[in-house]
Design a protein around this motif. Structure first.
Motif, PDB file in Angstrom:
ATOM      1  N   ALA A 136      -1.468 -52.759 -11.445  1.00 19.01           N
ATOM      2  CA  ALA A 136      -2.368 -53.912 -11.312  1.00 19.01           C
ATOM      3  C   ALA A 136      -3.468 -53.637 -10.293  1.00 19.01           C
ATOM      4  O   ALA A 136      -4.645 -53.965 -10.532  1.00 19.01           O
ATOM      5  CB  ALA A 136      -1.575 -55.147 -10.912  1.00 19.01           C
ATOM      6  N   ASP A 137      -3.117 -53.001  -9.173  1.00 14.72           N
ATOM      7  CA  ASP A 137      -4.109 -52.706  -8.138  1.00 14.72           C
ATOM      8  C   ASP A 137      -5.134 -51.673  -8.603  1.00 14.72           C
ATOM      9  O   ASP A 137      -6.323 -51.798  -8.294  1.00 14.72           O
ATOM     10  CB  ASP A 137      -3.429 -52.196  -6.868  1.00 14.72           C
ATOM     11  N   ASN A 138      -4.671 -50.649  -9.337  1.00 14.55           N
ATOM     12  CA  ASN A 138      -5.571 -49.572  -9.772  1.00 14.55           C
ATOM     13  C   ASN A 138      -6.360 -49.908 -11.025  1.00 14.55           C
ATOM     14  O   ASN A 138      -7.320 -49.202 -11.346  1.00 14.55           O
ATOM     15  CB  ASN A 138      -4.782 -48.281  -9.997  1.00 14.55           C
ATOM     16  N   HIS A 139      -5.961 -50.954 -11.727  1.00 14.04           N
ATOM     17  CA  HIS A 139      -6.622 -51.307 -12.989  1.00 14.04           C
ATOM     18  C   HIS A 139      -6.877 -52.815 -13.052  1.00 14.04           C
ATOM     19  O   HIS A 139      -6.316 -53.517 -13.897  1.00 14.04           O
ATOM     20  CB  HIS A 139      -5.774 -50.844 -14.183  1.00 14.04           C
ATOM     21  N   PRO A 140      -7.741 -53.331 -12.162  1.00  9.77           N
ATOM     22  CA  PRO A 140      -7.984 -54.775 -12.142  1.00  9.77           C
ATOM     23  C   PRO A 140      -8.608 -55.305 -13.439  1.00  9.77           C
ATOM     24  O   PRO A 140      -8.524 -56.501 -13.717  1.00  9.77           O
ATOM     25  CB  PRO A 140      -8.925 -54.968 -10.941  1.00  9.77           C
ATOM     26  N   GLU A 141      -9.208 -54.420 -14.239  1.00  9.75           N
ATOM     27  CA  GLU A 141      -9.782 -54.841 -15.522  1.00  9.75           C
ATOM     28  C   GLU A 141      -8.772 -54.702 -16.665  1.00  9.75           C
ATOM     29  O   GLU A 141      -9.099 -54.936 -17.824  1.00  9.75           O
ATOM     30  CB  GLU A 141     -11.027 -54.013 -15.848  1.00  9.75           C
ATOM     31  N   GLY A 142      -7.542 -54.292 -16.324  1.00  8.10           N
ATOM     32  CA  GLY A 142      -6.521 -54.071 -17.348  1.00  8.10           C
ATOM     33  C   GLY A 142      -6.054 -55.363 -18.000  1.00  8.10           C
ATOM     34  O   GLY A 142      -5.971 -56.411 -17.359  1.00  8.10           O
TER      35      GLY A 142
END
Length: 111
Positions: free
Chosen positions: A10-16
């Protein structure tokens, strides 16, 4: 259904965004029923697994290849009935890029 995604994802892929795999077109890699996170901020490379929206609103997940003016979305399946989706003009393809798959969780592990 609420899907718990690891904090690091979640932290590394906020657009996920989370998608549920429905079908067997990618079952060599992602089993039917699993959840995947696809990040629209990640630029896909040849062979990346991507999620794309079709013009009728369906979401397809395939390996993406850009070759000599073509866009090819290729299944990675044990089912030989699935075929490549080939677009001769990638810029005019009736698709919207939703993201590159960066994480998945098998369905049995979600119970």
């Amino acid at each position: 259904m609420l899907v718990e995604v690891p904090k690091s994802v979640a932290d590394n892929h906020p657009e996920g965004r989370v998608y549920r795999v429905d079908g067997d077109c990618m079952n060599k890699v992602y089993p039917e029923g699993c959840q995947v996170v696809a990040d629209s901020a990640i630029e896909p490379h040849n062979g990346s697994v991507v999620c794309m929206a079709t013009e009728n609103g369906d979401v397809v997940m395939r390996r993406m290849y850009r070759l000599a003016g073509q866009l090819i979305l290729s299944p990675d399946s044990f089912n030989p009935e699935h075929e490549n989706m080939i677009f001769d003009d990638p810029d005019a393809a009736p698709l919207t890029y939703l993201g590159t798959v960066v994480w998945f969780q098998a369905e049995k592990e979600m119970e």
